[in-house]
Scaffold this motif. Structure first.
Motif, PDB file in Angstrom:
ATOM      1  N   LYS A  54       0.831  -1.204   0.000  1.00 26.08           N
ATOM      2  CA  LYS A  54       0.000   0.000   0.000  1.00 26.08           C
ATOM      3  C   LYS A  54       0.863   1.250   0.000  1.00 26.08           C
ATOM      4  N   GLN A  55       0.286   2.302  -0.510  1.00 26.63           N
ATOM      5  CA  GLN A  55       1.003   3.568  -0.614  1.00 26.63           C
ATOM      6  C   GLN A  55       1.003   4.286   0.729  1.00 26.63           C
ATOM      7  N   LEU A  56       2.186   4.710   1.179  1.00 28.13           N
ATOM      8  CA  LEU A  56       2.315   5.537   2.376  1.00 28.13           C
ATOM      9  C   LEU A  56       2.849   6.898   1.932  1.00 28.13           C
ATOM     10  N   THR A  57       3.934   7.348   2.539  1.00 29.39           N
ATOM     11  CA  THR A  57       4.566   8.580   2.057  1.00 29.39           C
ATOM     12  C   THR A  57       5.090   8.378   0.643  1.00 29.39           C
ATOM     13  N   GLY A  58       5.629   7.180   0.408  1.00 26.40           N
ATOM     14  CA  GLY A  58       6.115   6.804  -0.911  1.00 26.40           C
ATOM     15  C   GLY A  58       5.233   5.736  -1.529  1.00 26.40           C
ATOM     16  N   PRO A  59       5.533   5.326  -2.756  1.00 23.46           N
ATOM     17  CA  PRO A  59       4.686   4.355  -3.453  1.00 23.46           C
ATOM     18  C   PRO A  59       4.794   2.953  -2.857  1.00 23.46           C
ATOM     19  N   ALA A  60       3.774   2.123  -3.113  1.00 26.56           N
ATOM     20  CA  ALA A  60       3.845   0.706  -2.750  1.00 26.56           C
ATOM     21  C   ALA A  60       4.984   0.064  -3.549  1.00 26.56           C
ATOM     22  N   LEU A  61       5.739  -0.824  -2.902  1.00 28.73           N
ATOM     23  CA  LEU A  61       6.957  -1.336  -3.521  1.00 28.73           C
ATOM     24  C   LEU A  61       6.774  -2.656  -4.264  1.00 28.73           C
ATOM     25  N   ALA A  62       5.585  -3.224  -4.230  1.00 32.81           N
ATOM     26  CA  ALA A  62       5.345  -4.449  -5.000  1.00 32.81           C
ATOM     27  C   ALA A  62       5.567  -4.168  -6.482  1.00 32.81           C
ATOM     28  N   PHE A  99       4.439  12.309  -6.613  1.00 30.94           N
ATOM     29  CA  PHE A  99       4.355  12.352  -5.148  1.00 30.94           C
ATOM     30  C   PHE A  99       4.679  13.754  -4.620  1.00 30.94           C
ATOM     31  N   ASN A 100       4.155  14.759  -5.343  1.00 30.49           N
ATOM     32  CA  ASN A 100       4.213  16.160  -4.912  1.00 30.49           C
ATOM     33  C   ASN A 100       5.633  16.641  -4.637  1.00 30.49           C
ATOM     34  N   LYS A 101       6.559  16.128  -5.422  1.00 30.32           N
ATOM     35  CA  LYS A 101       7.970  16.523  -5.332  1.00 30.32           C
ATOM     36  C   LYS A 101       8.545  16.328  -3.930  1.00 30.32           C
ATOM     37  N   THR A 102       8.091  15.236  -3.290  1.00 30.44           N
ATOM     38  CA  THR A 102       8.649  14.864  -1.983  1.00 30.44           C
ATOM     39  C   THR A 102       9.958  14.121  -2.205  1.00 30.44           C
ATOM     40  N   ALA A 103      11.044  14.675  -1.721  1.00 33.28           N
ATOM     41  CA  ALA A 103      12.364  14.073  -1.959  1.00 33.28           C
ATOM     42  C   ALA A 103      12.537  12.815  -1.127  1.00 33.28           C
ATOM     43  N   MET A 104      13.087  11.791  -1.757  1.00 29.41           N
ATOM     44  CA  MET A 104      13.377  10.550  -1.041  1.00 29.41           C
ATOM     45  C   MET A 104      14.694  10.700  -0.285  1.00 29.41           C
ATOM     46  N   THR A 105      14.722  10.219   0.952  1.00 23.12           N
ATOM     47  CA  THR A 105      15.943  10.267   1.760  1.00 23.12           C
ATOM     48  C   THR A 105      17.030   9.443   1.083  1.00 23.12           C
ATOM     49  N   PRO A 106      18.236  10.003   0.881  1.00 26.28           N
ATOM     50  CA  PRO A 106      19.320   9.220   0.272  1.00 26.28           C
ATOM     51  C   PRO A 106      19.896   8.217   1.278  1.00 26.28           C
TER      52      PRO A 106
END
Length: 425
Positions: A54-62, A99-106
């Motif tokens: 399921k989608q949380l802050t980021g996309p579902a990973l399946a 995802f509204n330009k939410t940066a992923m943590t590196p």
């Protein structure tokens, strides 16, 4: 004839061993992705923003590997998403915008092998489906896919077999050498039996000493650690139902986590804020213990009423309450200082960092070993909020290094997070 065979054996013995090693070593050096390790890495680094189904802050990973154009690019994305976005990759930029330009943590500290382990874990959870996805508690099987990928035992058995073959060949060579000498009239002493050969015995003793030392040291290191500890509690309390399905914020019950050293076990009146109205469990999610025994949620709520002296029919307290004797799960040595508020407020750490996917646990177990090495490794890789933070204004050299682009961020270690007196004073 015997002499010729003996010479041939001696001549080619080393070649045979080298050939066997050349067959085994390449296979042993190929490390299959380990879903079990991937699960631990996922829960530590990814679970606060991602879920498999399921989608949380980021996309579902399946199906994440199928969506990305190439695996190498996916590795780069996890290491440094900003660099991938700057390269102009269409899929990455579309995902970023979606995802509204939410940066992923590196995560530069994760190796490609770590990422492959996470992907293997995602594949395992994907096959299970949404109904059974998520980490299982101690005592439950993890699934066949997670268990068959560690080939260490197989390689150990192969190595042992090769060692036995080598010893047998050496004994055969010794016997053939004696037969050849007797045939030609050359006196040859009887070969020393294996169990009387001092060189063999010394080698075996050395190997046993090394193996025994290895397991003894590992056992000593693990003394006092309680990873996967999961005691039975007086009331079956499912964090998956409360924090997961019903989305109750952790800080509602554990208010001390952002205000004090201790997160605090919530008092019974916190429970009763909801359970004065919620008198029975009517959820569709089936409650099951780690042993597979079904749990009656309504009966567990009745236990709470008995502890606090609440009569649900009369709608009032009819007898004195008594404390619920919860069993503490996470314990640190007395000489260790740990402050929850420092990590939650200043460090901006999610509960899952130390406690794993707590919102998917029916019965809570200790997710990490909470060893000194585990804490120090976290301090070495975790970045602090360094910019626009007056608390860190005294670190002039680090500010200058950032301006000069010698470093791009500051970790806890760089501001003294691995000094002994930080945790032991």
């Amino acid at each position: 004839m015997y002499r010729r065979v003996s010479i041939l054996l001696r001549k080619h013995f080393v070649s045979v061993l080298i050939l066997c090693a050349s067959i085994v070593i390449p296979f042993s050096s190929v490390k299959a992705a380990d879903p079990a390790k991937g699960k631990a890495t996922f829960q530590t680094n990814c679970a606060s923003c991602h879920n498999v189904h399921k989608q949380l802050t980021g996309p579902a990973l399946a199906g994440v590997e199928d969506r990305w154009p190439d695996k190498k690019l996916l590795h780069q994305w996890v290491h440094n998403s900003a660099a991938v976005l700057a390269s102009g990759d269409k899929y990455a930029n579309d995902l970023f915008n979606k995802f509204n330009k939410t940066a992923m943590t590196p995560f530069p500290q994760l190796s490609n092998e770590d990422i492959d382990d996470i992907l293997a874990y995602i594949q395992v959870e994907e096959k299970k489906g949404p109904a059974t996805a998520g980490p299982k508690t101690e005592g439950q099987p993890e699934g066949g896919a997670e268990k068959g990928n560690d080939n260490s035992l197989l390689f150990g058995i192969i190595t042992l077999i090769l060692a036995v073959v080598a010893l047998i060949l050496m004994q055969i060579n010794s016997n053939l050498n004696k037969l050849a000498g007797d045939k030609e009239g050359v006196p040859t002493p009887d070969p020393v039996p294996f169990y009387k050969n001092k060189a063999y015995l010394a080698l075996i003793i050395l190997v046993l000493f090394m193996v025994g030392g290895y397991f003894t040291i590992n056992g000593a290191i693990g003394l006092g650690r309680q990873k996967d500890y999961m005691p039975e509690q007086p009331i079956f309390y499912s964090h998956k139902v409360h924090a997961g399905i019903n989305q109750i914020n952790c800080l509602y019950c554990h208010a001390g986590a952002e205000k004090s050293k201790h997160a605090m076990i919530p008092s019974e009146n916190i429970c009763m804020n909801c359970h004065k109205a919620i008198k029975e469990y009517s959820g569709t999610y089936e409650l099951v213990t780690a042993e597979g025994k079904k749990v009656d949620g309504t009966a567990e709520i009745a236990k709470l009423y008995d502890y606090v002296g609440w009569d649900p029919n009369a709608g009032k307290y009819t007898k004195p309450g008594r404390p619920i004797e919860w069993t503490k799960i996470h314990n640190l040595p007395d000489h260790v200082y740990f402050n929850h508020s420092q990590h939650v407020v200043a460090g901006q750490q999610q509960c899952q960092t130390c406690h794993g996917a707590i919102n998917e646990m029916d019965e809570v177990h200790q997710f990490a070993d909470l060893s000194m090495g585990w804490c120090i490794n976290c301090h070495r890789t975790t970045k602090v909020q360094f910019a626009d933070n007056n608390y860190y204004s005294i670190f002039e050299k680090l500010h200058q290094d950032i301006k000069d682009k010698k470093i791009d961020s500051v970790t806890v270690e760089m501001v003294g997070g691995t000094e002994c007196q930080k945790c032991h004073y």
